[in-house]
Design an enzyme around this catalytic site. Structure first.
Site: not given
Ligand code: AMP
Length: 283
Positions: A33-34, A37, A187
């Site tokens: 998470l960042h 999220h 990533r």
């Molecule tokens: P992930 O863990 O990459 O599957 O992402 C989970 C959710 O967080 C998804 O709805 C992504 O679109 C959202 N997300 C990922 N990176 C960002 C970001 N930089 N800004 C806003 N939402 C994000």
């Protein structure tokens, strides 16, 4: 924050929260998470009474085995971040809990199945649809929050919810970026120091290409991106397209009457990154 590893426990507590009249906000993630999220969680906290986050690296949405193996996993850090952000419940399942049986369902999304991410990651959105439908059916939130960084994914999820007539509102949240403009992504931690520096040109190229698209045309903007990316030995472009923001149909000419968006996917070293930027924002 309460942590559950099985959907049965999640369901029991959510049922009792709903009986108390609480609305449920859900943020699905793959962990590592960042702040991107966390921004979704903050929005969920604003809009709903009880927030649920899930962390599950969904194997069915990876079309590349090494991408799945190398996907970063930082569970302790994630739990701490969610606790600090005030998340109420974390669902942290294993593959068996999400898929007690192999999911063989095939979903179709029309044009969204053939373009951009779909063209470069065969089967990816089918896997996304499988896991999102399982999570939404299990958790039954009032609202689910997705980031527009994964622009095509939000469109797929909205279509899925419509097709399955799920009683949930999909809320799209803006992209959160690092100080230098790079879109936050789990990533990014896989980039070497040099690659991370090279990656910081992506948002700058997107901004300059937007100016070129508006002042000169789409073809010129694409040519600019292709030329600039090819100057970087560690970069490899998969696509840069300017599309209708509603249908994702690629545009050859921008219209001031139609919302348009530029979408990019490229490799920096072995790490695949995506980003997008609105071109024309009003209809
Ligand atoms: P992930 O863990 O990459 O599957 O992402 C989970 C959710 O967080 C998804 O709805 C992504 O679109 C959202 N997300 C990922 N990176 C960002 C970001 N930089 N800004 C806003 N939402 C994000």
């Amino acid at each position: 924050m309460i942590i559950f590893y099985t959907i049965d426990k999640v369901k029991t507590l959510i049922t009792s929260k709903k009986q108390q009249g609480k609305s449920i906000g859900f943020v699905p993630t793959m962990g590592a998470l960042h702040n991107g999220h966390i921004s979704l969680l903050n929005e969920a906290k604003q809009q709903t009474d009880y927030t649920v986050c899930s962390i599950f690296v969904n194997p069915t949405q990876f079309n590349n085995a090494s991408d799945l193996t190398l996907y970063p996993k930082t569970p302790e850090k994630d739990i701490k971040l969610l606790e600090e952000a005030g998340c109420d419940m974390l669902y942290l399942p294993d593959v068996k809990d999400v898929y007690p049986e192999k999911d063989t369902r095939i979903f179709t999304f029309g044009l969204l199945d053939t373009l951009l991410e779909a063209a470069h990651r065969p089967g990816h959105f089918n896997g996304v649809a499988q896991v999102v439908s399982i999570l939404l059916n299990g958790i039954q939130p009032s609202k689910a929050f997705f980031g527009s960084k994964d622009y095509q994914q939000v469109m797929v999820v909205k279509s899925l919810v419509e097709q399955l007539k799920l009683p949930v509102q999909i809320i799209e949240c803006p992209i959160i970026r690092e100080k230098d403009g790079l879109a936050m992504s789990s990533r990014n931690v896989r980039l070497s120091t040099e690659e991370r520096e090279v990656a910081s040109i992506i948002p700058k190229l997107m901004l300059l290409a937007r100016e070129i698209a508006i002042n000169k045309g789409v073809r010129e903007a694409k040519a600019y991106i292709i030329k600039e990316v090819s100057k970087q030995p560690s970069m490899k472009l998969e696509y840069y397209e300017i599309c209708d923001a509603v249908t994702l149909e690629p545009f050859e000419v921008i219209s001031s009457h139609k919302r348009s968006i530029a979408l990019i996917a490229l490799f920096v070293g072995n790490v695949r990154l995506i980003d997008n930027l609105a071109i024309v924002e009003t209809n």
